[in-house]
Design a protein around this motif. Structure first.
Motif, PDB file in Angstrom:
ATOM      1  N   LYS A 117       0.782  -1.292  -0.031  1.00 48.03           N
ATOM      2  CA  LYS A 117       0.081   0.026  -0.020  1.00 48.03           C
ATOM      3  C   LYS A 117       0.776   1.398  -0.007  1.00 48.03           C
ATOM      4  N   VAL A 118       1.781   1.312   0.904  1.00 47.15           N
ATOM      5  CA  VAL A 118       2.398   2.667   1.102  1.00 47.15           C
ATOM      6  C   VAL A 118       3.349   3.340   0.091  1.00 47.15           C
ATOM      7  N   GLU A 119       4.084   2.227  -0.385  1.00 47.61           N
ATOM      8  CA  GLU A 119       4.923   2.353  -1.690  1.00 47.61           C
ATOM      9  C   GLU A 119       4.120   2.684  -2.782  1.00 47.61           C
ATOM     10  N   PRO A 120       3.330   1.818  -3.279  1.00 49.10           N
ATOM     11  CA  PRO A 120       2.353   2.221  -4.469  1.00 49.10           C
ATOM     12  C   PRO A 120       1.543   3.646  -4.381  1.00 49.10           C
ATOM     13  N   LEU A 121       1.310   3.854  -3.048  1.00 47.73           N
ATOM     14  CA  LEU A 121       0.500   5.187  -2.891  1.00 47.73           C
ATOM     15  C   LEU A 121       1.545   6.336  -3.287  1.00 47.73           C
ATOM     16  N   ALA A 122       2.929   6.028  -2.870  1.00 45.68           N
ATOM     17  CA  ALA A 122       3.936   7.177  -3.216  1.00 45.68           C
ATOM     18  C   ALA A 122       3.966   7.386  -4.642  1.00 45.68           C
ATOM     19  N   ARG A 123       4.107   6.442  -5.378  1.00 40.90           N
ATOM     20  CA  ARG A 123       3.927   6.524  -6.784  1.00 40.90           C
ATOM     21  C   ARG A 123       2.890   7.213  -7.451  1.00 40.90           C
ATOM     22  N   ALA A 124       1.803   6.935  -6.882  1.00 40.46           N
ATOM     23  CA  ALA A 124       0.482   7.412  -7.242  1.00 40.46           C
ATOM     24  C   ALA A 124       0.228   8.983  -7.001  1.00 40.46           C
ATOM     25  N   LEU A 125       0.894   9.355  -5.952  1.00 39.27           N
ATOM     26  CA  LEU A 125       0.751  10.629  -5.496  1.00 39.27           C
ATOM     27  C   LEU A 125       1.874  11.497  -6.369  1.00 39.27           C
ATOM     28  N   ARG A 126       2.938  11.094  -6.990  1.00 39.82           N
ATOM     29  CA  ARG A 126       3.888  11.635  -7.741  1.00 39.82           C
ATOM     30  C   ARG A 126       3.184  12.835  -8.599  1.00 39.82           C
ATOM     31  N   GLY A 127       3.762  14.279  -8.535  1.00 34.86           N
ATOM     32  CA  GLY A 127       3.076  15.088  -9.279  1.00 34.86           C
ATOM     33  C   GLY A 127       1.846  15.891  -8.606  1.00 34.86           C
ATOM     34  N   ALA A 128       1.270  15.091  -7.701  1.00 36.90           N
ATOM     35  CA  ALA A 128       0.272  15.661  -7.068  1.00 36.90           C
ATOM     36  C   ALA A 128       0.467  16.943  -6.193  1.00 36.90           C
ATOM     37  N   ARG A 129      -0.279  17.967  -6.176  1.00 40.23           N
ATOM     38  CA  ARG A 129      -0.326  19.117  -5.173  1.00 40.23           C
ATOM     39  C   ARG A 129      -1.206  19.039  -4.123  1.00 40.23           C
ATOM     40  N   VAL A 130      -2.520  18.401  -4.486  1.00 39.02           N
ATOM     41  CA  VAL A 130      -3.508  17.983  -3.499  1.00 39.02           C
ATOM     42  C   VAL A 130      -3.980  16.466  -3.508  1.00 39.02           C
ATOM     43  N   TRP A 131      -4.208  15.980  -2.338  1.00 35.97           N
ATOM     44  CA  TRP A 131      -4.667  14.492  -2.171  1.00 35.97           C
ATOM     45  C   TRP A 131      -6.157  14.604  -1.440  1.00 35.97           C
ATOM     46  N   ILE A 132      -7.000  14.081  -2.002  1.00 32.55           N
ATOM     47  CA  ILE A 132      -8.354  14.123  -1.491  1.00 32.55           C
ATOM     48  C   ILE A 132      -8.706  12.605  -1.131  1.00 32.55           C
ATOM     49  N   THR A 133      -9.105  12.429   0.179  1.00 28.68           N
ATOM     50  CA  THR A 133      -9.141  11.338   0.734  1.00 28.68           C
ATOM     51  C   THR A 133     -10.811  11.169   1.380  1.00 28.68           C
ATOM     52  N   GLY A 134     -11.182   9.923   1.792  1.00 35.80           N
ATOM     53  CA  GLY A 134     -12.528   9.826   2.399  1.00 35.80           C
ATOM     54  C   GLY A 134     -12.506   9.461   3.596  1.00 35.80           C
ATOM     55  N   LEU A 135     -11.428   9.903   4.452  1.00 37.31           N
ATOM     56  CA  LEU A 135     -11.602   9.723   5.791  1.00 37.31           C
ATOM     57  C   LEU A 135     -12.730  10.418   6.752  1.00 37.31           C
ATOM     58  N   ARG A 136     -13.049   9.799   7.617  1.00 36.24           N
ATOM     59  CA  ARG A 136     -14.101  10.126   8.596  1.00 36.24           C
ATOM     60  C   ARG A 136     -13.777  10.135   9.619  1.00 36.24           C
ATOM     61  N   ALA A 137     -14.161  11.262  10.887  1.00 38.88           N
ATOM     62  CA  ALA A 137     -13.481  11.503  12.211  1.00 38.88           C
ATOM     63  C   ALA A 137     -14.444  10.226  12.969  1.00 38.88           C
ATOM     64  N   GLU A 138     -15.541   9.624  12.727  1.00 30.35           N
ATOM     65  CA  GLU A 138     -16.174   8.673  13.397  1.00 30.35           C
ATOM     66  C   GLU A 138     -15.591   7.467  13.329  1.00 30.35           C
ATOM     67  N   GLN A 139     -14.738   7.066  12.204  1.00 29.62           N
ATOM     68  CA  GLN A 139     -13.971   5.770  12.064  1.00 29.62           C
ATOM     69  C   GLN A 139     -12.852   5.399  13.007  1.00 29.62           C
ATOM     70  N   ASN A 140     -12.337   6.100  13.874  1.00 29.20           N
ATOM     71  CA  ASN A 140     -11.481   5.621  14.925  1.00 29.20           C
ATOM     72  C   ASN A 140     -10.971   6.983  15.565  1.00 29.20           C
ATOM     73  N   ASP A 141     -10.076   6.832  16.741  1.00 30.01           N
ATOM     74  CA  ASP A 141      -9.800   7.799  17.426  1.00 30.01           C
ATOM     75  C   ASP A 141      -8.874   8.626  16.685  1.00 30.01           C
ATOM     76  N   HIS A 142      -7.749   7.982  16.012  1.00 28.34           N
ATOM     77  CA  HIS A 142      -6.692   8.784  15.328  1.00 28.34           C
ATOM     78  C   HIS A 142      -7.395   9.641  14.220  1.00 28.34           C
ATOM     79  N   ARG A 143      -8.512   9.239  13.604  1.00 26.91           N
ATOM     80  CA  ARG A 143      -9.017  10.163  12.635  1.00 26.91           C
ATOM     81  C   ARG A 143      -9.965  11.316  13.451  1.00 26.91           C
ATOM     82  N   LYS A 144     -10.285  11.381  14.649  1.00 32.80           N
ATOM     83  CA  LYS A 144     -10.885  12.394  15.013  1.00 32.80           C
ATOM     84  C   LYS A 144      -9.763  13.690  15.458  1.00 32.80           C
TER      85      LYS A 144
END
Length: 232
Positions: A121-148
């Motif tokens: 996951k992590v290494e492929p993500l790094a390749r996928a994000l090359r050249g990006a200035r903005v990264w949109i995600t679907g994270l929600r605060a309710e999902q776990n304590d870290h995301r709060k």
């Protein structure tokens, strides 16, 4: 800092599509959205498609996903006629990982599970994000304590880009309402109690009263993140 303040102001004052459009205006051709094809990400895919936003969509194929996830990918591409780029782990890295800790070594320790997530996951993500200035995600605060503890718009210093979490303060009920209202295709495993869906060997259905990500790496007492959303 100027762009960070502009984006945070936009998400406080504008509708979600309008705020995302501002992001694509500020960073033309450099806005991407990582979808795992879960319910939250399907909401964002629907909004991006219906709003005609110039956002590049991509997903990570770890090689160990559920068949239902692949079917959801096919239905989504057919529905919205948008390309969703697929990034795979490097074959040599997977072979080395399997030789070192076995095919299912991730069950044996947190360190070995994180090593697997790193390769798949992590290494492929790094390749996928090359050249990006903005990264949109679907994270929600309710999902776990870290995301709060995260913000709707953040500066990711490790990757040197802005990270936008548009659904951070959405409730699960709001996600379901959007899926129903716009007849958005979604993974049928969600109807079987799989609130958060990752690799098949590492995901189970959630029991009543458990948090959304309790079914991920259920044999671990904590560490309910794979590393994609943790700053190094």
């Amino acid at each position: 800092m100027q762009y960070l303040l502009q984006l945070r102001s936009a998400f406080a004052e504008l509708s979600l599509p309008e705020a995302l459009r501002l992001g694509t205006t500020l960073f033309p051709g450099a806005v991407c959205f990582s979808t795992s094809l879960g319910q939250e990400d399907q909401v964002l895919t629907d909004i991006i498609a219906r709003s005609g936003l110039p956002v590049r969509l991509f997903t990570l194929d770890t090689g160990r996903l559920f068949e239902e996830t692949y079917a959801t990918y096919e239905r989504t591409v057919a529905r919205y006629k948008l390309p969703i780029d697929v990034f795979f782990p490097k074959a040599e890295a997977v072979q080395e990982l399997a030789a070192r800790q076995g095919v299912n070594g991730f069950y044996e320790s947190v360190a070995q599970r994180q090593a697997c997530c790193g390769v798949r996951k992590v290494e492929p993500l790094a390749r996928a994000l090359r050249g990006a200035r903005v990264w949109i995600t679907g994270l929600r605060a309710e999902q776990n304590d870290h995301r709060k503890s995260i913000s709707v718009v953040e500066w990711d210093a490790d990757r040197e880009l802005y990270k936008i979490n548009p659904l951070l303060h959405w409730s699960y009920e709001e996600v379901l309402a959007h899926l129903r209202q716009y007849n958005v295709p979604y993974n049928p495993l969600h109807d079987q109690g799989f609130l958060s869906i990752g690799c098949a060997p590492c995901t189970r259905a959630v029991e009543p009263g458990e948090e959304a990500r309790a079914g991920r790496w259920w044999w671990e007492q904590s560490h309910k993140e794979c590393g994609l959303h943790l700053q190094r």
